[in-house]
Design an enzyme around this catalytic site. Structure first.
Site, PDB file in Angstrom:
ATOM      1  N   ALA A  22      14.899 -15.662  20.564  1.00 16.45           N
ATOM      2  CA  ALA A  22      14.906 -14.874  21.801  1.00 16.45           C
ATOM      3  C   ALA A  22      16.332 -14.620  22.284  1.00 16.45           C
ATOM      4  O   ALA A  22      17.194 -15.499  22.213  1.00 16.45           O
ATOM      5  CB  ALA A  22      14.111 -15.598  22.885  1.00 16.45           C
ATOM      6  N   GLY A  39      26.278 -10.471  12.130  1.00 21.41           N
ATOM      7  CA  GLY A  39      27.122  -9.511  12.826  1.00 21.41           C
ATOM      8  C   GLY A  39      26.228  -8.580  13.630  1.00 21.41           C
ATOM      9  O   GLY A  39      25.197  -8.997  14.157  1.00 21.41           O
ATOM     10  N   TYR A  86      26.705 -13.140  27.035  1.00 24.98           N
ATOM     11  CA  TYR A  86      26.051 -13.253  25.729  1.00 24.98           C
ATOM     12  C   TYR A  86      26.887 -14.084  24.761  1.00 24.98           C
ATOM     13  O   TYR A  86      26.374 -14.989  24.095  1.00 24.98           O
ATOM     14  CB  TYR A  86      25.817 -11.848  25.172  1.00 24.98           C
ATOM     15  CG  TYR A  86      25.109 -11.802  23.842  1.00 24.98           C
ATOM     16  CD1 TYR A  86      23.724 -11.882  23.774  1.00 24.98           C
ATOM     17  CD2 TYR A  86      25.822 -11.666  22.653  1.00 24.98           C
ATOM     18  CE1 TYR A  86      23.063 -11.825  22.551  1.00 24.98           C
ATOM     19  CE2 TYR A  86      25.175 -11.613  21.430  1.00 24.98           C
ATOM     20  CZ  TYR A  86      23.790 -11.693  21.382  1.00 24.98           C
ATOM     21  OH  TYR A  86      23.143 -11.644  20.169  1.00 24.98           O
ATOM     22  N   SER A 122      25.241 -15.841  16.805  1.00 26.22           N
ATOM     23  CA  SER A 122      25.901 -14.562  16.529  1.00 26.22           C
ATOM     24  C   SER A 122      27.355 -14.814  16.182  1.00 26.22           C
ATOM     25  O   SER A 122      27.963 -15.778  16.666  1.00 26.22           O
ATOM     26  CB  SER A 122      25.813 -13.631  17.740  1.00 26.22           C
ATOM     27  OG  SER A 122      26.630 -12.484  17.561  1.00 26.22           O
TER      28      SER A 122
END
Length: 362
Positions: A171, A269, A236, A223
């Site tokens: 999520a 990425g 983020y 990430s």
């Protein structure tokens, strides 16, 4: 749009070389010149042509095949030293929980396991799955950033499906604003979804894995931006950096006390999902957009094999830690060249840019 009386404009096609990237080239090399089997075929072909063992072509080809084989074996040994032995995975006995699985990468993984007959539970805030025809999936509407709701849904899953043994924390949420334009409430909501949700789900489902005879698997989708950072992604990237650190710290704790619980860290990425719709692609050759199906394939492979792993895609994501070794001036040049801090200027996201404009997303 064409004007009345004018011929409609055809959509411009991508050039023939658009799909070519450093990742594609490496993939071809990995199954040809860099694969031990193929490497040893070369000296065998020379021998079939009656080349003497001491001729330069034969010596070079044997040396190359030996080097490739040693590197191949060293990689296997390195992986075993880092992650230990695999665990036995029987999909008929596994209960898989996928967060953020109503669409994108999470849905792909859930669909594959659902079609293969596994027991799959998907948690998401959406009203329903994007693919309403997905088979073998039990859907639970759940905001994983709400710890009370996570506990409630966990009890429902335990009652309906059994004890979860595979957790895929996928999520994510993107606000897409500069820090000064972002409200504290938005930042807190983002951190709950992107970071704290991992604590909530792991704390909830890990005890069941520890009691299982075959252990379990936790997949953490982070990430590459957690290492790099990027403009308009302060919330983020901070969360993704925290998620990666959480994963590594938990892996260290479990390595001695519960080696049967495997940990898979995913650091992609730019993903070609609605979450990052509209983001300007940095560089198609060096930093191609990663297709969710490719990431899903690697995640499923690691889970099926019962191994711990670190999945970095595309190629640069596997070596991104070396970025911080570069001189700071060179780091700045790399950022400017890549356009990483300009990419979010064109972002619209899955809500069509509603959050960026301060509106409530649909």
């Amino acid at each position: 749009m064409s004007q009345p009386g004018q011929a409609p404009q055809l959509r411009q096609k991508d050039p023939w070389y658009a799909p070519i990237s450093v990742d594609m080239i490496l993939k071809v090399l990995n199954i040809t010149l860099l694969h031990p089997f193929v490497a040893w075929i070369i000296p065998l072909c020379f021998r079939a042509e009656h080349q003497a063992w001491d001729t330069p072509p034969m010596l070079v080809s044997i040396a190359w095949a030996t080097l490739v084989t040693l590197a191949y074996v060293a990689n296997i040994v390195s992986h075993k030293l880092a992650y230990g032995m695999h665990r036995e995975v029987d999909l008929s006995e596994e209960v898989i929980v996928v967060t953020g699985g109503a669409s994108g990468l999470g849905l792909l993984i859930a669909e594959v396991y659902g079609m293969r007959g596994a027991t799959v539970a998907v948690l998401d805030v959406a009203d329903r799955l994007e693919n309403t025809e997905a088979r073998g999936i039990t859907y639970y509407k759940c905001d994983v950033g709400d710890k009370k709701r996570v506990q409630e849904v966990a009890a429902e899953i335990e009652r309906d499906l059994g004890t979860p043994t595979i957790l895929i924390n996928n999520a994510a949420q993107v606000i897409g604003k500069r820090l000064l334009d972002m409200s504290i409430e938005e930042a807190e909501r983002s951190l709950r979804t992107n970071l704290l949700a991992h604590f909530y789900t792991i704390k909830t489902f890990l005890p069941g894995m520890l009691q299982s005879q075959t252990g379990g698997t936790i997949v953490t989708v982070s990430s590459v931006l957690g290492t790099l950072g990027a403009a308009q992604l302060t919330d983020y990237t901070a969360a993704k950096a925290g998620v990666a650190a959480l994963h590594k710290s938990l892996a260290a704790e479990l390595r001695a006390s519960a080696p049967e619980v495997k940990m898979v860290l995913v650091t992609p990425g730019q993903l070609g999902t609605p979450l990052f719709e509209g983001v300007d692609q940095p560089h198609s050759f060096l930093a191609p957009v990663v297709e969710p199906v490719d990431v899903a394939r690697e995640v499923i492979k690691a889970v099926d094999l019962g191994i711990s792993d670190h999945i970095g895609m595309p190629l640069y994501a596997r070596w991104i830690d070396w970025y911080n070794v570069l001189p700071v001036g060179l780091q700045r040049l790399v950022r400017d060249f890549s356009g990483i801090d300009r990419g979010m200027r064109t972002w619209v996201g899955r809500s069509g840019g509603a959050e960026k404009k301060g509106e409530k997303p649909i």
